[in-house]
Design a protein around this motif. Structure first.
Motif, PDB file in Angstrom:
ATOM      1  N   SER A 204      -0.347 -10.062 -13.104  1.00  0.00           N
ATOM      2  CA  SER A 204      -1.144  -9.473 -14.077  1.00  0.00           C
ATOM      3  C   SER A 204      -1.780  -8.469 -12.740  1.00  0.00           C
ATOM      4  CB  SER A 204      -2.236 -11.154 -13.834  1.00  0.00           C
ATOM      5  OG  SER A 204      -2.263 -11.756 -14.549  1.00  0.00           O
ATOM      6  N   TYR A 205      -1.789  -8.084 -11.185  1.00  0.00           N
ATOM      7  CA  TYR A 205      -2.101  -7.370 -10.223  1.00  0.00           C
ATOM      8  C   TYR A 205      -1.011  -5.804 -11.079  1.00  0.00           C
ATOM      9  CZ  TYR A 205      -3.391 -11.320  -7.000  1.00  0.00           C
ATOM     10  OH  TYR A 205      -3.432 -12.865  -6.943  1.00  0.00           O
ATOM     11  N   SER A 206      -0.363  -5.776 -11.750  1.00  0.00           N
ATOM     12  CA  SER A 206      -0.571  -4.706 -12.110  1.00  0.00           C
ATOM     13  C   SER A 206      -0.564  -4.542 -13.191  1.00  0.00           C
ATOM     14  CB  SER A 206       1.343  -4.435 -11.935  1.00  0.00           C
ATOM     15  OG  SER A 206       1.600  -4.708 -10.509  1.00  0.00           O
ATOM     16  N   GLU A 207      -1.663  -4.855 -13.535  1.00  0.00           N
ATOM     17  CA  GLU A 207      -2.232  -4.622 -15.662  1.00  0.00           C
ATOM     18  C   GLU A 207      -3.231  -3.564 -15.540  1.00  0.00           C
ATOM     19  OE1 GLU A 207      -2.121  -7.953 -18.127  1.00  0.00           O
ATOM     20  OE2 GLU A 207      -0.423  -8.712 -17.134  1.00  0.00           O
ATOM     21  N   TYR A 208      -3.234  -3.184 -16.487  1.00  0.00           N
ATOM     22  CA  TYR A 208      -4.739  -2.000 -16.752  1.00  0.00           C
ATOM     23  C   TYR A 208      -5.472  -2.324 -16.118  1.00  0.00           C
ATOM     24  CZ  TYR A 208      -8.043   1.574 -18.637  1.00  0.00           C
ATOM     25  OH  TYR A 208      -8.758   2.104 -18.608  1.00  0.00           O
ATOM     26  N   TRP A 209      -5.670  -3.831 -16.726  1.00  0.00           N
ATOM     27  CA  TRP A 209      -7.187  -4.100 -15.738  1.00  0.00           C
ATOM     28  C   TRP A 209      -8.276  -4.712 -14.992  1.00  0.00           C
ATOM     29  CZ3 TRP A 209      -7.210  -9.020 -14.286  1.00  0.00           C
ATOM     30  CH2 TRP A 209      -6.513  -9.666 -14.070  1.00  0.00           C
ATOM     31  N   PHE A 210      -6.749  -5.055 -14.485  1.00  0.00           N
ATOM     32  CA  PHE A 210      -6.946  -5.047 -12.703  1.00  0.00           C
ATOM     33  C   PHE A 210      -7.073  -3.215 -12.458  1.00  0.00           C
ATOM     34  CE2 PHE A 210      -5.429  -6.378  -7.971  1.00  0.00           C
ATOM     35  CZ  PHE A 210      -6.118  -7.810  -8.673  1.00  0.00           C
ATOM     36  N   PHE A 211      -6.124  -2.877 -12.615  1.00  0.00           N
ATOM     37  CA  PHE A 211      -5.846  -1.306 -12.108  1.00  0.00           C
ATOM     38  C   PHE A 211      -6.575  -0.696 -11.933  1.00  0.00           C
ATOM     39  CE2 PHE A 211      -5.106   3.211 -12.673  1.00  0.00           C
ATOM     40  CZ  PHE A 211      -4.379   3.622 -11.600  1.00  0.00           C
ATOM     41  N   ARG A 212      -7.729  -0.520 -13.014  1.00  0.00           N
ATOM     42  CA  ARG A 212      -8.806  -0.323 -13.902  1.00  0.00           C
ATOM     43  C   ARG A 212      -9.910  -0.020 -12.577  1.00  0.00           C
ATOM     44  NH1 ARG A 212     -11.164  -0.064 -19.280  1.00  0.00           N
ATOM     45  NH2 ARG A 212     -11.284  -1.715 -18.742  1.00  0.00           N
ATOM     46  N   ALA A 213      -9.585  -1.389 -11.901  1.00  0.00           N
ATOM     47  CA  ALA A 213     -10.552  -2.054 -11.312  1.00  0.00           C
ATOM     48  C   ALA A 213     -10.693  -2.105  -9.924  1.00  0.00           C
ATOM     49  CB  ALA A 213     -11.221  -3.564 -12.032  1.00  0.00           C
ATOM     50  N   ALA A 214      -9.485  -1.973  -9.838  1.00  0.00           N
ATOM     51  CA  ALA A 214      -9.266  -1.335  -8.263  1.00  0.00           C
ATOM     52  C   ALA A 214      -9.154   0.144  -7.836  1.00  0.00           C
ATOM     53  CB  ALA A 214      -8.035  -2.221  -8.339  1.00  0.00           C
ATOM     54  N   LEU A 215      -9.118   1.047  -8.764  1.00  0.00           N
ATOM     55  CA  LEU A 215      -8.934   2.515  -8.839  1.00  0.00           C
ATOM     56  C   LEU A 215     -10.881   2.850  -8.228  1.00  0.00           C
ATOM     57  CD1 LEU A 215      -7.784   4.957  -8.903  1.00  0.00           C
ATOM     58  CD2 LEU A 215      -8.166   5.230 -11.307  1.00  0.00           C
ATOM     59  N   ARG A 216     -11.413   1.848  -9.754  1.00  0.00           N
ATOM     60  CA  ARG A 216     -12.843   2.334  -9.842  1.00  0.00           C
ATOM     61  C   ARG A 216     -13.541   1.634  -7.856  1.00  0.00           C
ATOM     62  NH1 ARG A 216     -17.540  -0.125 -13.975  1.00  0.00           N
ATOM     63  NH2 ARG A 216     -18.903   1.456 -12.877  1.00  0.00           N
ATOM     64  N   HIS A 217     -13.060   0.639  -7.708  1.00  0.00           N
ATOM     65  CA  HIS A 217     -13.896   0.092  -6.319  1.00  0.00           C
ATOM     66  C   HIS A 217     -13.040  -0.138  -5.180  1.00  0.00           C
ATOM     67  CE1 HIS A 217     -17.273  -1.424  -9.108  1.00  0.00           C
ATOM     68  NE2 HIS A 217     -16.199  -2.120  -9.980  1.00  0.00           N
ATOM     69  N   PHE A 218     -11.863   0.326  -4.646  1.00  0.00           N
ATOM     70  CA  PHE A 218     -11.326   0.324  -3.591  1.00  0.00           C
ATOM     71  C   PHE A 218     -10.364   1.361  -3.272  1.00  0.00           C
ATOM     72  CE2 PHE A 218     -10.647  -4.093  -4.762  1.00  0.00           C
ATOM     73  CZ  PHE A 218     -11.816  -4.657  -3.922  1.00  0.00           C
ATOM     74  N   ARG A 219     -10.644   2.346  -4.097  1.00  0.00           N
ATOM     75  CA  ARG A 219      -9.393   3.860  -3.649  1.00  0.00           C
ATOM     76  C   ARG A 219     -10.196   4.630  -2.500  1.00  0.00           C
ATOM     77  NH1 ARG A 219      -9.768   9.370  -5.101  1.00  0.00           N
ATOM     78  NH2 ARG A 219     -11.369   8.919  -6.565  1.00  0.00           N
ATOM     79  N   SER A 220     -11.246   4.104  -1.948  1.00  0.00           N
ATOM     80  CA  SER A 220     -11.985   5.149  -0.478  1.00  0.00           C
ATOM     81  C   SER A 220     -11.127   5.941   0.141  1.00  0.00           C
ATOM     82  CB  SER A 220     -10.866   3.601   0.130  1.00  0.00           C
ATOM     83  OG  SER A 220     -12.168   2.758   0.298  1.00  0.00           O
ATOM     84  N   GLY A 221     -11.237   7.002  -1.550  1.00  0.00           N
ATOM     85  CA  GLY A 221     -11.055   8.584  -1.064  1.00  0.00           C
ATOM     86  C   GLY A 221      -9.100   8.640  -1.412  1.00  0.00           C
ATOM     87  N   GLU A 222      -8.467   7.823  -0.728  1.00  0.00           N
ATOM     88  CA  GLU A 222      -6.581   7.715  -1.495  1.00  0.00           C
ATOM     89  C   GLU A 222      -6.563   9.184  -2.993  1.00  0.00           C
ATOM     90  OE1 GLU A 222      -4.325   3.821   0.166  1.00  0.00           O
ATOM     91  OE2 GLU A 222      -7.161   3.724  -1.057  1.00  0.00           O
ATOM     92  N   THR A 223      -5.710   8.991  -2.702  1.00  0.00           N
ATOM     93  CA  THR A 223      -4.900   9.833  -3.345  1.00  0.00           C
ATOM     94  C   THR A 223      -4.057   8.812  -4.280  1.00  0.00           C
ATOM     95  OG1 THR A 223      -4.882  12.453  -3.037  1.00  0.00           O
ATOM     96  CG2 THR A 223      -3.598  11.456  -4.857  1.00  0.00           C
ATOM     97  N   VAL A 224      -4.342   8.337  -5.418  1.00  0.00           N
ATOM     98  CA  VAL A 224      -3.072   7.554  -6.462  1.00  0.00           C
ATOM     99  C   VAL A 224      -2.329   8.225  -6.880  1.00  0.00           C
ATOM    100  CG1 VAL A 224      -3.018   5.569  -7.822  1.00  0.00           C
ATOM    101  CG2 VAL A 224      -5.011   5.455  -5.312  1.00  0.00           C
ATOM    102  N   ARG A 225      -1.712   8.161  -7.716  1.00  0.00           N
ATOM    103  CA  ARG A 225      -0.833   8.434  -8.292  1.00  0.00           C
ATOM    104  C   ARG A 225       0.537   7.863  -9.582  1.00  0.00           C
ATOM    105  NH1 ARG A 225       0.708  12.223  -3.921  1.00  0.00           N
ATOM    106  NH2 ARG A 225      -0.345  14.250  -4.220  1.00  0.00           N
ATOM    107  N   LEU A 226       0.230   7.681 -10.790  1.00  0.00           N
ATOM    108  CA  LEU A 226       0.352   7.244 -11.125  1.00  0.00           C
ATOM    109  C   LEU A 226       2.151   7.243 -11.842  1.00  0.00           C
ATOM    110  CD1 LEU A 226      -1.511   5.589 -14.337  1.00  0.00           C
ATOM    111  CD2 LEU A 226       0.153   4.417 -12.545  1.00  0.00           C
ATOM    112  N   ALA A 227       3.001   6.816 -11.503  1.00  0.00           N
ATOM    113  CA  ALA A 227       3.767   7.159 -11.797  1.00  0.00           C
ATOM    114  C   ALA A 227       4.668   6.479 -12.537  1.00  0.00           C
ATOM    115  CB  ALA A 227       5.261   6.924 -10.218  1.00  0.00           C
ATOM    116  N   MET A 228       4.814   7.349 -13.933  1.00  0.00           N
ATOM    117  CA  MET A 228       5.115   6.252 -15.695  1.00  0.00           C
ATOM    118  C   MET A 228       6.446   7.521 -15.628  1.00  0.00           C
ATOM    119  SD  MET A 228       2.065   7.576 -17.706  1.00  0.00           S
ATOM    120  CE  MET A 228       1.750   9.631 -16.372  1.00  0.00           C
ATOM    121  N   VAL A 229       7.249   6.104 -16.231  1.00  0.00           N
ATOM    122  CA  VAL A 229       9.047   6.857 -17.010  1.00  0.00           C
ATOM    123  C   VAL A 229       8.618   6.878 -18.471  1.00  0.00           C
ATOM    124  CG1 VAL A 229      10.974   5.882 -16.217  1.00  0.00           C
ATOM    125  CG2 VAL A 229      10.086   6.306 -14.177  1.00  0.00           C
TER     126      VAL A 229
END
Length: 366
Positions: free
Chosen positions: A24-49
Motif C-alpha cells: 500500500s505504501y507504494s501505490e499511486y494514491w499514497f505516493f501522490r499525497a506524499a509527493l504533495r506534502h513531504f517532498r521538502s525540496g527533494e528531487t524525486v525520480r520515478l524509475a519505471m521499467v
C-alpha cells in the motif's frame, strides 16, 4: 518530480492489482499525497521499467542522499519518508529479476545516479528480494545487507479465539478480560469499522483530536502537529476509503472513541499504519483491546492472508499478541565504475565493523 501524468496514474493503479508483492505504501494514491506534502525540496525520480510490449512492469521512486549513515558518501535510494513503513517497489508478477536488471543497468549509465543503490524497508524473503538477488548475481554485482531485523506479523489460518489462546499468555488473556469488563462498567463499549458508504472526514477529525491529546501531541509528533502531516493524513484516508483500500476502526465508550486504528489494505495483505487511544483510560488498555478485535477482523477476512504490524522490532505490545515475524532488510548494491565500487566497499566495510561491534557489545552484556 512534482506530479504524475494521468495516463501513468492509471497504469500505476493497474500495476498494484497484479504486483507479486503488494505494498500500500507504494501505490499511486499514497505516493501522490506524499509527493504533495513531504517532498521538502527533494528531487524525486520515478524509475519505471516496461516490458517489450510497453506495458508497465515495475515502478520505484528514487532520491539522492549526500550521506550514507554517518559517512559523507552520496548514494541513490528508494524514497522512504516519515510516513512510509514498507519500501518495496511494485513489480508485476514474473518480472522481478528483469525489473532489477533493467533498473541497475540504467543507474550504471546515469550521471545523476550516485555511488550505490540503497534500499530500505525491503522484505527479506519475498519475490521482490529474490528477483534482486538474482539480478545482482547475474550481473556480478556486490550486494550486502546493511541492517536486518524482525517485526511482528499476523499470518495464520486459525480463527481468532484459537490464535489468541495460542499466542497470548494465559495470565495476559485473563488481565485483558478483566480490563474489558471493568471498562464496560463505565458505559456501553462497542467496536466499529468505517463503512464504505460512511463519510471519512468525521473519523479523521476524531483520530487527530485523540492523538493530539496524548503523548504524541505533547511531544509534537502527532499527525495534527504539522499542517503537512495533517493534510497528508486526510488526503490518504479520503482516497484510500474511496478505493476500498483502508480499514478505519474505532473502539467506542458510549458516544466517544477511546481507541482508533488504521490499516491500509491491498489484498491479500494489510499494513498497520496508525493507532491512538485515550490515555486517561490507559488502565483499561484500550489500545490492546482494539488490537485484539482487529485480530478477529483480519483472520476472518477472506481477502486477507497476512498483516504487517510495521512496528519497531522490539515493540512490547504488538510482539506479545502477534506471533509471527517478518524479516526486514536495508540493502546496499554496487553500481558499475571504479569510483562507485570503491565507495561501495568503503561503506560495506563500515557496516561490517559496526555489526561486529554490536555483536561484541551484546555478547559482553550477556
Amino acid at each position: 518530480m512534482t506530479r504524475v501524468e494521468d495516463e501513468l496514474a492509471v497504469e500505476w493503479e493497474a500495476l498494484a492489482d497484479v504486483a507479486s508483492e503488494p505494498n500500500s505504501y507504494s501505490e499511486y494514491w499514497f505516493f501522490r499525497a506524499a509527493l504533495r506534502h513531504f517532498r521538502s525540496g527533494e528531487t524525486v525520480r520515478l524509475a519505471m521499467v516496461r516490458d517489450e510490449t510497453g506495458c508497465l512492469a515495475g515502478i520505484l521512486p528514487l532520491v539522492s542522499s549526500a550521506q550514507y549513515g554517518r559517512l559523507p558518501v552520496a548514494n541513490t535510494s528508494n524514497w522512504v519518508h516519515l510516513q512510509c513503513y514498507c519500501g518495496g517497489p511494485l513489480i508485476r508478477e514474473g518480472c522481478e529479476e528483469g525489473f532489477w536488471a533493467a533498473l541497475l543497468d540504467f543507474l550504471d549509465h546515469s550521471k545523476w545516479a550516485d555511488n550505490m543503490l540503497t534500499l530500505r524497508l525491503i522484505y527479506a524473503n519475498g519475490p521482490v528480494r529474490r528477483g534482486l538477488d538474482m539480478a545482482a548475481k547475474a550481473s556480478g554485482r556486490a550486494l550486502h545487507v546493511a541492517q536486518t531485523y524482525d517485526r511482528a506479523t499476523l499470518n495464520s489460518d486459525a480463527d481468532s479465539e484459537a490464535y489468541i489462546a495460542k499466542t497470548v499468555r494465559s495470565k495476559k488473556r485473563k488481565e485483558y478480560r478483566r480490563q474489558a469488563k471493568r471498562l464496560s462498567e463505565l458505559g456501553a463499549v462497542r467496536f466499529e469499522r468505517l463503512a464504505l458508504d460512511q463519510p471519512v472526514a468525521e473519523w479523521c477529525d476524531q483520530y487527530l483530536e485523540l492523538e493530539a491529546a496524548g503523548w504524541k501531541g505533547e511531544g509534537g509528533t502527532a499527525l495534527g502537529a504539522a499542517e503537512a502531516s495533517s493534510k497528508f493524513f486526510r488526503q490518504i484516508m479520503s482516497e484510500a476509503h474511496a478505493l476500498g483500500r483502508v480499514d478505519f476502526l474505532r473502539l467506542m465508550l458510549d458516544d466517544r472513541p477511546i481507541a482508533m486504528l488504521v490499516n491500509l489494505r491491498s489484498p491479500p495483505a494489510v499494513w498497520s499504519y496508525k493507532i491512538t487511544y485515550d490515555e486517561s483510560l490507559a488502565r483499561f488498555s484500550p489500545g490492546v483491546l482494539i488490537e485484539l478485535e482487529t485480530i478477529a477482523l483480519v483472520l476472518g477476512d477472506p481477502d486477507i492472508s497476512r498483516a504487517d504490524s510495521c512496528a519497531k522490532p522490539d515493540h512490547p505490545m504488538i510482539n506479545s499478541i502477534w506471533g509471527e515475524r517478518q524479516t526486514i532488510d536495508h540493502i546496499t548494491i554496487s553500481l558499475k565504475g571504479p569510483i562507485r565500487r570503491s565507495a561501495y566497499y568503503l561503506c560495506r566495510s563500515v557496516d561490517q565493523l559496526g555489526a561486529f561491534l554490536r555483536r561484541k557489545r551484546n555478547h559482553d552484556n550477556e
